[in-house]
Enzyme design. Structure first.
Site, PDB file in Angstrom:
ATOM      1  N   GLU A  56       0.891  -1.257  -0.015  1.00 24.79           N
ATOM      2  CA  GLU A  56      -0.218  -0.029  -0.128  1.00 24.79           C
ATOM      3  C   GLU A  56       0.813   1.337   0.109  1.00 24.79           C
ATOM      4  O   GLU A  56       0.565   2.316  -0.659  1.00 24.79           O
ATOM      5  CB  GLU A  56      -0.987  -0.116   1.083  1.00 24.79           C
ATOM      6  N   CYS A  89      -0.765   0.628   7.451  1.00 22.60           N
ATOM      7  CA  CYS A  89      -1.219   0.756   5.975  1.00 22.60           C
ATOM      8  C   CYS A  89      -2.600   1.490   6.273  1.00 22.60           C
ATOM      9  O   CYS A  89      -3.065   2.099   5.406  1.00 22.60           O
ATOM     10  CB  CYS A  89      -1.074  -0.473   5.411  1.00 22.60           C
ATOM     11  N   ALA A 167      15.792 -41.800 -12.923  1.00 19.56           N
ATOM     12  CA  ALA A 167      17.181 -41.834 -13.338  1.00 19.56           C
ATOM     13  C   ALA A 167      17.429 -43.310 -14.179  1.00 19.56           C
ATOM     14  O   ALA A 167      16.501 -44.160 -13.823  1.00 19.56           O
ATOM     15  CB  ALA A 167      18.283 -41.773 -12.140  1.00 19.56           C
ATOM     16  N   ALA A 169      19.512 -47.008 -14.311  1.00 24.66           N
ATOM     17  CA  ALA A 169      19.699 -47.997 -13.157  1.00 24.66           C
ATOM     18  C   ALA A 169      20.985 -47.818 -12.422  1.00 24.66           C
ATOM     19  O   ALA A 169      21.163 -47.661 -11.345  1.00 24.66           O
ATOM     20  CB  ALA A 169      19.746 -49.374 -13.741  1.00 24.66           C
ATOM     21  N   TRP A 175      19.722 -35.443 -19.062  1.00 22.33           N
ATOM     22  CA  TRP A 175      18.953 -34.807 -18.588  1.00 22.33           C
ATOM     23  C   TRP A 175      17.474 -35.685 -18.974  1.00 22.33           C
ATOM     24  O   TRP A 175      17.267 -35.960 -20.063  1.00 22.33           O
ATOM     25  CB  TRP A 175      18.661 -33.276 -19.034  1.00 22.33           C
ATOM     26  N   ARG A 189      12.723 -22.412  -8.422  1.00 25.26           N
ATOM     27  CA  ARG A 189      13.506 -22.074  -7.640  1.00 25.26           C
ATOM     28  C   ARG A 189      13.742 -20.704  -6.916  1.00 25.26           C
ATOM     29  O   ARG A 189      13.824 -20.293  -5.761  1.00 25.26           O
ATOM     30  CB  ARG A 189      15.149 -22.401  -8.001  1.00 25.26           C
ATOM     31  N   THR A 201      21.760 -37.779  -3.861  1.00 25.14           N
ATOM     32  CA  THR A 201      21.665 -36.682  -5.045  1.00 25.14           C
ATOM     33  C   THR A 201      22.765 -35.681  -4.814  1.00 25.14           C
ATOM     34  O   THR A 201      23.753 -35.606  -5.953  1.00 25.14           O
ATOM     35  CB  THR A 201      20.413 -35.842  -4.841  1.00 25.14           C
ATOM     36  N   GLU A 253      13.869 -30.884  -4.342  1.00 26.29           N
ATOM     37  CA  GLU A 253      14.373 -31.200  -5.669  1.00 26.29           C
ATOM     38  C   GLU A 253      15.092 -32.601  -5.869  1.00 26.29           C
ATOM     39  O   GLU A 253      15.142 -32.831  -6.962  1.00 26.29           O
ATOM     40  CB  GLU A 253      15.166 -30.106  -6.137  1.00 26.29           C
ATOM     41  N   GLY A 255      16.703 -36.525  -3.926  1.00 27.52           N
ATOM     42  CA  GLY A 255      16.078 -37.472  -4.882  1.00 27.52           C
ATOM     43  C   GLY A 255      14.780 -38.258  -4.159  1.00 27.52           C
ATOM     44  O   GLY A 255      14.116 -38.009  -3.613  1.00 27.52           O
TER      45      GLY A 255
END
Length: 324
Positions: A56, A89, A167, A169, A175, A189, A201, A253, A255
């Site tokens: 405000e 405010c 992923a 094995a 990617w 992010r 990870t 993010e 694993g």
């Protein structure tokens, strides 16, 4: 002839503005404000980094004398308490000569909680409440979760193949999704204060976990490691999903173990499911055990809120269904 925007249309624009303040406004809520006079926007504002100035105050400073007799659209009830960092405010709106205030959601903070609205009405300002409250609360989800549940708002990201693998094995995962989906992931992010991965990870990928979008590099979140041991330099160790208490929003993010831990603890509020049009077969599954013992308990827990194509990948967004 085009119809003039209704209160809900102006409020939707104010809610969109409020998202610009997230997560930089923490620990204050990311509020948006529009000042509208004679059917046009004369000023706009959102909560600034560190929580001040409030939305405000930013909008009224930009509006100047044009605020007199205008309508203010605010995504959260104007605060009723002054602080060393600025006046209330509600008082600022009164002093500016605002004639009408449209509020999306009432502030649950006990220092305001209806007092701001009452103060405005006491001076003769017309106040309309409850315009797009659910949408406003969703835009302020991290702050709102902290107020209501005294914990961070948690988003879980899963990027999988069509057959649910994260992923190969052997653990290789660069990617699964394409460039556009990865760019969208960087935007996510930038909207969180912290980002978390598990020890597996960290060892397998040594991820940077920064924001690599032009103009948003300074929005890289704090890095958290879910581990019972120590974290490397530049990281903070977190022993369990319940142990995070110094941020209002966390993006989990990777694993599979970290994802399962947060789901088993029922600490996931929002799920981002990225699916690439590939089949891996025999790869690493997206989740470990989440403590489910009866299939019936899996139903009714998630509500889809968005679905979109990002290049050749699909993103589906779900929110946890919680009582109240």
């Amino acid at each position: 002839m085009q119809r003039p925007p209704a209160d809900a249309d102006w409020m939707a624009a104010a809610i969109a503005l409020s998202r610009r303040g997230r997560p930089a406004s923490a620990p204050n809520p990311n509020v948006g404000c529009l000042i509208v006079s004679d059917g046009r926007v004369v000023a706009r504002g959102w909560t600034q980094a560190g929580g001040r100035p409030h939305a405000e105050a930013v909008a009224l400073a930009a509006a100047g004398e044009a605020a007199r007799g205008a309508t203010a659209y605010v995504t959260l009830e104007p605060c009723a308490h002054a602080s060393p960092r600025g006046p209330a405010c509600s008082d600022t709106l009164i002093a500016a000569g605002i004639a009408r205030v449209v509020v999306a959601a009432q502030d649950p903070d006990a220092r305001t909680d209806g007092k701001g609205i009452a103060r405005l009405r006491a001076t003769g300002i017309a106040v309309i409440e409850g315009v797009l409250p659910a949408e406003a609360r969703a835009a302020m989800a991290p702050w709102w979760t902290r107020q209501a549940a005294r914990r961070p708002f948690v988003t879980l990201k899963l990027a999988t193949s069509l057959d649910g693998c994260i992923a190969m094995a052997d653990g290789s995962s660069h990617w699964i999704t394409g460039e556009r989906a990865r760019a969208y992931g960087h935007l996510e992010r930038a909207n969180h204060q912290a980002i978390l991965v598990g020890r597996g990870t960290l060892v397998a990928d040594n991820p940077r976990l920064d924001v690599r979008l032009a103009g948003l590099e300074d929005r890289s979140p704090k890095k958290l490691l879910l581990t019972s041991g120590k974290a490397p330099e530049g990281w903070s160790a977190v022993s369990s999903p319940e142990a995070i208490d110094d941020v209002d929003s966390v993006l989990v993010e990777g694993g599979a173990g970290a994802a399962a831990a947060f789901l088993a603890a029922d600490r996931v509020d929002r799920l981002l499911l990225y699916r690439a049009p590939i089949l891996i077969g025999g790869g690493k599954p997206a989740l470990g055990d989440i403590g489910l013992t009866d299939l019936a308990d899996a139903h009714g827990r998630w509500r889809q809120t968005d679905s979109r194509l990002l290049g050749s990948d699909r993103l589906d967004v779900y929110e946890r269904v919680r009582e109240g």
